[in-house]
Motif scaffolding. Structure first.
Motif, PDB file in Angstrom:
ATOM      1  N   VAL A 189       0.835  -1.201   0.000  1.00 35.38           N
ATOM      2  CA  VAL A 189       0.000   0.000   0.000  1.00 35.38           C
ATOM      3  C   VAL A 189       0.873   1.255   0.000  1.00 35.38           C
ATOM      4  N   ALA A 190       1.913   1.272   0.838  1.00 31.92           N
ATOM      5  CA  ALA A 190       2.785   2.446   0.930  1.00 31.92           C
ATOM      6  C   ALA A 190       3.400   2.783  -0.421  1.00 31.92           C
ATOM      7  N   ALA A 191       3.681   1.752  -1.210  1.00 32.76           N
ATOM      8  CA  ALA A 191       4.305   1.962  -2.517  1.00 32.76           C
ATOM      9  C   ALA A 191       3.362   2.638  -3.507  1.00 32.76           C
ATOM     10  N   THR A 192       2.057   2.704  -3.205  1.00 29.72           N
ATOM     11  CA  THR A 192       1.117   3.372  -4.099  1.00 29.72           C
ATOM     12  C   THR A 192       1.129   4.890  -3.897  1.00 29.72           C
ATOM     13  N   PHE A 193       1.771   5.356  -2.835  1.00 28.61           N
ATOM     14  CA  PHE A 193       1.880   6.792  -2.581  1.00 28.61           C
ATOM     15  C   PHE A 193       3.122   7.332  -3.295  1.00 28.61           C
ATOM     16  N   PRO A 194       3.085   8.574  -3.761  1.00 30.03           N
ATOM     17  CA  PRO A 194       4.282   9.145  -4.382  1.00 30.03           C
ATOM     18  C   PRO A 194       5.339   9.454  -3.330  1.00 30.03           C
ATOM     19  N   THR A 195       6.574   9.563  -3.737  1.00 29.09           N
ATOM     20  CA  THR A 195       7.628  10.019  -2.835  1.00 29.09           C
ATOM     21  C   THR A 195       7.583  11.544  -2.763  1.00 29.09           C
ATOM     22  N   THR A 196       8.216  12.082  -1.729  1.00 26.73           N
ATOM     23  CA  THR A 196       8.321  13.537  -1.621  1.00 26.73           C
ATOM     24  C   THR A 196       9.024  14.096  -2.846  1.00 26.73           C
ATOM     25  N   ALA A 256     -11.468   2.019  12.304  1.00 22.58           N
ATOM     26  CA  ALA A 256     -10.789   1.367  11.190  1.00 22.58           C
ATOM     27  C   ALA A 256     -11.789   0.645  10.301  1.00 22.58           C
ATOM     28  N   ARG A 257     -12.717  -0.070  10.919  1.00 21.15           N
ATOM     29  CA  ARG A 257     -13.711  -0.803  10.128  1.00 21.15           C
ATOM     30  C   ARG A 257     -14.631   0.156   9.364  1.00 21.15           C
ATOM     31  N   SER A 258     -14.932   1.313   9.959  1.00 19.46           N
ATOM     32  CA  SER A 258     -15.801   2.279   9.278  1.00 19.46           C
ATOM     33  C   SER A 258     -15.104   2.880   8.055  1.00 19.46           C
ATOM     34  N   LEU A 259     -13.759   2.847   8.054  1.00 18.56           N
ATOM     35  CA  LEU A 259     -12.983   3.420   6.958  1.00 18.56           C
ATOM     36  C   LEU A 259     -12.487   2.375   5.963  1.00 18.56           C
ATOM     37  N   ARG A 260     -12.917   1.136   6.141  1.00 25.99           N
ATOM     38  CA  ARG A 260     -12.378   0.032   5.344  1.00 25.99           C
ATOM     39  C   ARG A 260     -12.325   0.350   3.852  1.00 25.99           C
ATOM     40  N   HIS A 261     -13.351   0.972   3.306  1.00 21.62           N
ATOM     41  CA  HIS A 261     -13.393   1.232   1.872  1.00 21.62           C
ATOM     42  C   HIS A 261     -13.324   2.720   1.552  1.00 21.62           C
ATOM     43  N   VAL A 262     -12.900   3.527   2.542  1.00 23.75           N
ATOM     44  CA  VAL A 262     -12.807   4.972   2.345  1.00 23.75           C
ATOM     45  C   VAL A 262     -11.372   5.460   2.455  1.00 23.75           C
ATOM     46  N   ASP A 263     -10.603   4.870   3.353  1.00 24.16           N
ATOM     47  CA  ASP A 263      -9.245   5.326   3.617  1.00 24.16           C
ATOM     48  C   ASP A 263      -8.257   4.740   2.612  1.00 24.16           C
ATOM     49  N   SER A 264      -7.360   5.582   2.102  1.00 25.38           N
ATOM     50  CA  SER A 264      -6.397   5.133   1.094  1.00 25.38           C
ATOM     51  C   SER A 264      -5.432   4.085   1.608  1.00 25.38           C
ATOM     52  N   ALA A 265      -5.223   4.027   2.925  1.00 26.54           N
ATOM     53  CA  ALA A 265      -4.321   3.020   3.488  1.00 26.54           C
ATOM     54  C   ALA A 265      -4.979   1.657   3.604  1.00 26.54           C
ATOM     55  N   PHE A 266      -6.299   1.615   3.746  1.00 32.72           N
ATOM     56  CA  PHE A 266      -7.009   0.348   3.915  1.00 32.72           C
ATOM     57  C   PHE A 266      -7.584  -0.188   2.607  1.00 32.72           C
TER      58      PHE A 266
END
Length: 255
Positions: A161-168, A203-213
């Motif tokens: 998941v972290a790899a889907t974010f751009p670097t600074t 966390a469960r409420s954000l399961r399909h909303v948060d970019s990390a989950f």
């Protein structure tokens, strides 16, 4: 694995409840912004303003009128309590097509949104258009070159998941390619404290909303929640969970 789409219209309430910054975390960002020593601003644009949690703080920090630009109708509806006549407003729009006049913005603020902008080069061109000469673009976000949020390290698949974010560096390069000038990067460490059961519910409420989950499989998500709840330092159901996250504040100037 098929990635589920984020439905911010339906998920706005859950996002607002779980992702609104605690007072101490907001104060850390206030201190980081004030330390930049930027001149007072007449107009600040909050690009991807979400539930509007930065509208009033930005107005206070810069002594400015703030306009939020947000594509999701659900998010805009959630931000209505933050709208103040003459001080803060929210309009529909995207980073790639800002509904703002040319050269009228003193400071553009982009908080945890850059990784979601599909057309970043076009968004940078729009920022260059709407920000006045000498104005600033401030980008707050988690980037792939930063340490992973401590609580998320217990989730299998989180490296992916972290790899889907751009670097600074990639964000700075894109901004400089569009005519903005890099000035500084300030890391800000956020410390969040939760009751473990409350954290799990959020966390469960954000399961399909948060970019990390969102990119995790159901098995990875369930295993991560279980691992956090069963962490060795837990002494009971009410034991506080402390999570640290380092985000960057990238400062750019419009020449």
């Amino acid at each position: 694995m098929t990635e589920r789409a984020i439905d911010y219209d339906q998920g706005a309430a859950a996002y607002q409840a779980a992702r609104t910054l605690p007072a101490a975390v907001l104060a850390a960002w206030r201190d980081a912004v004030v330390a930049l020593g930027l001149a007072p601003a007449a107009l600040v644009a909050d690009i991807g303003s979400g539930t509007g949690q930065f509208l009033r703080p930005l107005a206070s920090w810069f002594g400015a009128t703030v306009v939020g630009v947000e594509p999701s109708a659900g998010m805009r509806a959630a931000s209505r309590p933050a709208v103040v006549r003459g001080a803060a407003a929210v309009v529909a729009g995207t980073a790639e097509a800002l509904p703002l006049g040319s050269g009228g913005v003193d400071i553009a603020w982009l908080s945890t949104v850059v990784h979601q902008i599909r057309g970043l080069d076009q968004a940078v061109r729009e920022l260059h258009r709407v920000v006045r000469s000498g104005g600033h673009v401030l980008v707050r976000g988690y980037f792939a070159d930063l340490p992973m949020v401590t609580v998320l390290r217990r989730f299998p698949g989180m490296d992916r998941v972290a790899a889907t974010f751009p670097t600074t560096g990639a964000v700075v390069e894109a901004c400089e390619g569009g005519g903005l000038r890099f000035e500084a990067v300030t890391p800000v460490t956020e410390v969040w404290t939760f009751d473990r059961a409350v954290w799990a519910e959020r966390a469960r409420s954000l399961r399909h909303v948060d970019s990390a989950f969102r990119p995790l499989t159901d098995a990875e998500f369930d295993a991560g929640v279980a691992a956090v709840l069963a962490a060795p330092d837990a002494r009971g159901a009410g034991d506080p969970l402390v999570s640290e996250a380092t985000l960057n504040l990238v400062v750019l100037r419009r020449p």
